[in-house]
Design a protein around this motif. Sequence first.
Motif, PDB file in Angstrom:
ATOM      1  N   ASN A  46       2.202   1.882  -3.683  1.00  0.00           N
ATOM      2  CA  ASN A  46       1.247   2.151  -4.299  1.00  0.00           C
ATOM      3  C   ASN A  46       0.957   3.570  -4.142  1.00  0.00           C
ATOM      4  OD1 ASN A  46       0.473  -0.297  -5.305  1.00  0.00           O
ATOM      5  ND2 ASN A  46      -1.017  -0.837  -4.188  1.00  0.00           N
ATOM      6  N   SER A  65       2.055   6.922  -6.831  1.00  0.00           N
ATOM      7  CA  SER A  65       0.937   7.787  -7.241  1.00  0.00           C
ATOM      8  C   SER A  65       1.284   9.218  -7.075  1.00  0.00           C
ATOM      9  CB  SER A  65      -0.343   7.401  -6.413  1.00  0.00           C
ATOM     10  OG  SER A  65      -0.804   6.008  -6.657  1.00  0.00           O
ATOM     11  N   ARG A  84       0.874  -1.313   0.079  1.00  0.00           N
ATOM     12  CA  ARG A  84      -0.006  -0.028   0.076  1.00  0.00           C
ATOM     13  C   ARG A  84       0.940   1.231  -0.090  1.00  0.00           C
ATOM     14  NH1 ARG A  84      -1.853  -4.776   2.625  1.00  0.00           N
ATOM     15  NH2 ARG A  84      -4.094  -4.722   3.138  1.00  0.00           N
TER      16      ARG A  84
END
Length: 342
Positions: free
Chosen positions: A199, A203, A196
């Motif tokens: 990610n 981003s 997570r």
Amino acid sequence: MAGIRLQPEDSDVSQQARAVALSAVDLVSDDDRSIAADSWSIKSEYGSTLDDDQRHADAAEALSNANLRAPSDYSSDKDEPDAEAVSSMLGFQSYWDAAYTDELTNFREHGHAGEVWFGDDVMEVVASWTKALCIDISQGHIPNHVDDVKAEAGEVDDKILSSWNVLDIGTGNGLLLQELAKQGFSDLTGTDYSDRAINLAQSLASRDGFPNIKFLVDDVLETKLEQVFQLVMDKGTLDAIGLHPDGPVKRMMYWDSVSRLVASGGILVITSCNSTKDELVQEVESFNQRKSATAPELEVAKDDQSCRDPLFRYVSHVRTYPTFMFGGSIGSRVATVAFLRK
């Protein structure tokens, strides 16, 4: 002198951290323990030649044989264990997976970058100070315990920094790497055991115009990386590792892994709010002693000075953090220390 430790500045995540920084024995269920135990498996494309169970056993045996103290006990004037030394939920991957799941949701819904551990000011100091240190070393000027970092921004072309490959372990949201990119570093990689977090970091880097920063899911304690880096950064990762119930053993595993990730002549920069500069130096010296005692080449080359040289040696630390007086002692809430790899 005993260090004075404070938690990072108030924020949603740091408030949560203080709220859950209680004994894992009391708060962690059997399911959570199972999740935490499973968390050390690495989701990575890199192959591993390490027997992780054996590394756990070796570290535990070495800790027992050496009768080493936990890093938080290195200061001689402490009569009672510090609150930070108590194992905490922050030592488990399940905590960070949940935290970064929330931050990833906030980013997607509101564009928020999330928590900057230790704050923006510290991150900016770490990045600019590290740039100056790398320039000094590139020019053959290695600071010592007397001299501080001399280089100033703009003194040399950024081509010097582009030759440094950089790894940020426990990168979280990856904002430290963005700050290093602003300073002129270009070969940047971030790893974290939470997918997570990776990610979120990917981003944010894409949104903020840093598409060339590489991010990988990897656990530093059982790393699958097969390359070395001239600069390895750690901002809070060793702190979190130390909060696991098996913190002392895992910290030893940390040093074993990191010693394989830092290139010869490279730099390790650690930023911590749970250890003082002197405590980090003592921890490195204990690691050096352990490695020297177990190095097989010492048996056949005892007169070889290179075999006796420490694997890591202290070179400098940030001296510009604000300090304050408490109980007759001067302290700072954070320490940033650099070590040179043999």
